[in-house]
Write an enzyme that holds these catalytic residues in place. Structure first.
Site: not given
Ligand code: ATP
Ligand code: MG
Length: 570
Positions: A40, A266, A276
């Site tokens: 995102e 994760r 984020k």
């Molecule tokens: P955050 O929790 O940091 O806000 P998010 O999951 O909202 O991260 P996205 O931009 O939606 O961020 O993530 C893009 C991809 O990266 C998704 O498939 C998510 O599952 C993966 N991802 C995000 N954080 C991690 C992590 N710590 N380890 C592995 N994969 C991750």
């Molecule tokens: Mg997300």
């Protein structure tokens, strides 16, 4: 949280790869593998995202498949093109190429709308006028079933008309939502008539003001996956309870492609935060100097810090993929960059906290050009010349007027080796009269020890780095420590607010360092080992021709090896 500490250098094998291998064997999806990385654009990518990128594109590459880059841009109030651009450059930096497969969920807005209409026509979605607060109350809890909305049994015609008017901007923000009609008493809260669309009059960075309704993640994600023909939709564990909804939507809509959602744990890394939301907070509240602050666990931060994409990819391979949450020691990340830079970073000499040394018996008007190895690990990297003269700088901490027992470096009357140069012996100490601080040393050198070799088997217990005072150049050096002073700053037991665990000493700036002259004009981003001190990288933002600025990427101390040794013993 359990620790995950194994170094695994076998070819990748994990439960996701096993599932995919089975699918290929069974010729599921005609044996094709299509994955995606779906960020995102509401922040910069962090090391956790690198794990997801390596996993998705790695699995595609290993199976002659493809991996799409898709911006999941359905929440315009938090998203921005700045983030889109940074994400693209970070993914490229990691070494992944999405070819012509760059997609945006916003490109599917019309299609998604039509899918929603289809659900309404099937009697599987309805427009609900309950307020957000009421919806929450009606939802029930884990132990109590929810209550059906009074709007749940609107006719298909009424719902179609209302949904069309939602799109046309006839209703206030928040006055109604489109909900799936599933089961208000489902044990899974996500299945209790989840919202699919909401009204939001916010300009979108790509579609402008064309839309005032935006689809929710659960609705848009599965359908975007399906539209792109994704075979395996890999996401993090927190979406496990959303999987029934993911499948419900695709089943109800009878789409051609029904991807399989697979969840993995994760990445959590000690002494930092990988969320984020938290990283945005650090940036916006000024706790760090922007997204690319070298202390940040963002890809732009670690890149500026001096990390290589190879070391990041190795790290991601080594931590592997698991189904249970764990915490990876940040020392493992550091181990990977050290391992990589050890092979390729040229060695140079620089003095961080200079102490002047005068070699009394060395002629004033002579400058010798001494040979120094660029990398003892790789003779192919050749040698360079380092100027030696009567006045030098050494590290303040390499001299003790009153040396403790295990201090073998320079002290009054003691002989040490200057790397690539000569043996010197300290014969005098000059102090500031007011403060008593040592400001200058007088030494003699032994001309027979040129190159640092002992002529008669005479042993010295220390080898110091040094620079020639007149020839060295000034540099600023920034030393970094962990951003947080506890291993898990997100743990509420540590502090109510993770920001209370920020390490106040995470940055130390040394502004009058001296570097050997070969570093003049070093280009931004170039990496070196400063002998005995660590790996350093020319700062890509603040360094200039007139003022060299270095970031310390990592020290030379291998804390990872120590952890492993301790584990073996224990
Ligand atoms: P955050 O929790 O940091 O806000 P998010 O999951 O909202 O991260 P996205 O931009 O939606 O961020 O993530 C893009 C991809 O990266 C998704 O498939 C998510 O599952 C993966 N991802 C995000 N954080 C991690 C992590 N710590 N380890 C592995 N994969 C991750
Ligand atoms: Mg997300």
């Amino acid at each position: 949280m359990p620790k995950s500490n194994s170094i695994n250098s076998e070819p990748a094998s994990d439960f996701i790869r096993n599932i995919i291998a089975e699918d290929i064997k069974a010729n599921k999806n005609d044996g094709k593998v299509v994955t995606r990385f779906p960020p995102e654009p509401n922040g910069y990518l962090h090391i956790g995202h690198a794990k997801s990128i390596c996993l998705n594109s790695g699995i595609a590459a290993e199976n002659n498949g493809i991996c799409n880059l898709r911006f999941d841009d359905t929440n315009p109030s938090k998203e921005d093109t700045e983030y889109v651009e940074s994400i693209k450059s970070d993914v490229r930096w990691l070494g992944f190429d999405w070819g012509n497969r760059l997609f945006y969920t916003s490109d599917y807005f019309e299609q998604l709308y039509q899918y929603a209409v289809q659900l309404i026509k099937k009697g599987k979605a309805y427009v609900c006028d309950l307020s957000a607060e009421e919806i929450r109350k009606y939802r029930g809890t884990l132990t109590e079933p929810g209550k059906e909305s009074p709007y749940r049994n609107r006719s298909v015609e009424e719902n179609l008309d209302l949904f069309e008017r939602m799109r046309a901007g006839k209703f206030e923000d928040g006055s109604c939502v489109l909900r799936a009609k599933i089961d208000m008493s489902s044990p899974n809260l996500n299945m209790r008539d989840p919202a699919l669309y909401r009204i939001r009059r916010v300009s979108h960075h790509r579609t402008g003001d064309k839309w005032c309704i935006y689809p929710m993640y659960d609705f848009s994600h599965c359908l975007s996956d399906s539209i792109e023909g994704i075979t395996h939709s890999i996401c993090t564990l927190e979406f496990e309870n959303n999987r029934p909804l993911y499948d419900w939507i695709l089943d109800e809509l009878e789409v051609e492609c029904h991807p399989q959602q697979i969840e993995f744990a994760r990445l959590n890394l000690s002494y930092t935060v990988l969320s984020k939301r938290k990283l945005v907070e650090l940036v916006e509240k000024g706790h760090v100097n922007g997204w690319d602050d070298p202390r940040m666990p963002t890809l732009s931060g670690i890149r500026r810090r001096g990390y290589t994409p190879e070391s990041m990819r190795n790290f991601c391979d080594r931590i592997g993929v698991a189904k249970r949450d764990s915490m990876v020691d940040i020392a493992l990340l550091e181990y990977n960059i050290r391992e990589d830079l050890n092979k390729r970073a040229p060695r140079v000499m620089a003095v961080l906290r200079p102490l002047k040394v005068i070699i009394d018996n060395y002629p004033e008007d002579i400058v010798e050009e001494l040979d120094a190895l660029n990398n003892p690990e790789d003779p192919g990297m050749g040698i360079r010349k380092v100027p030696f003269s009567r006045v030098l700088y050494i590290e303040q901490e390499d001299f003790r007027e009153d040396p403790p027992k295990k201090f073998f470096r320079l002290a009054p009357g003691r002989e040490v080796r200057l790397r690539y140069a000569y043996f010197i012996t300290c014969v005098g100490v000059v102090k500031d009269e007011q403060t008593g601080e040592v400001i200058e040393l007088h030494c003699t050198y032994d001309p027979k020890t040129k190159g640092g070799d002992s002529p008669d088997g005479r042993k010295v217990k220390a080898t110091l780095h040094w620079v020639s005072a007149a020839h060295s150049i000034e540099a600023e050096v920034r030393l970094y420590d962990h951003l947080f002073n506890v291993a898990n700053p997100s743990d509420k037991k540590e502090a109510e607010d993770f920001k209370d665990c920020l390490n106040p000493n995470s940055l130390e700036t040394l502004s009058s360092c001296r570097a050997e002259p070969s570093l003049a004009g070093a280009s931004p981003g170039s990496r070196y080992q400063f002998e005995r001190l660590g790996y350093f990288c020319v700062d890509s933002v603040d360094s200039s021709e007139s003022k060299l600025v270095f970031n310390r990427t990592v020290t030379l101390r291998d804390t990872w090896a120590k952890i492993q040794k301790a584990q073996k013993k224990g």
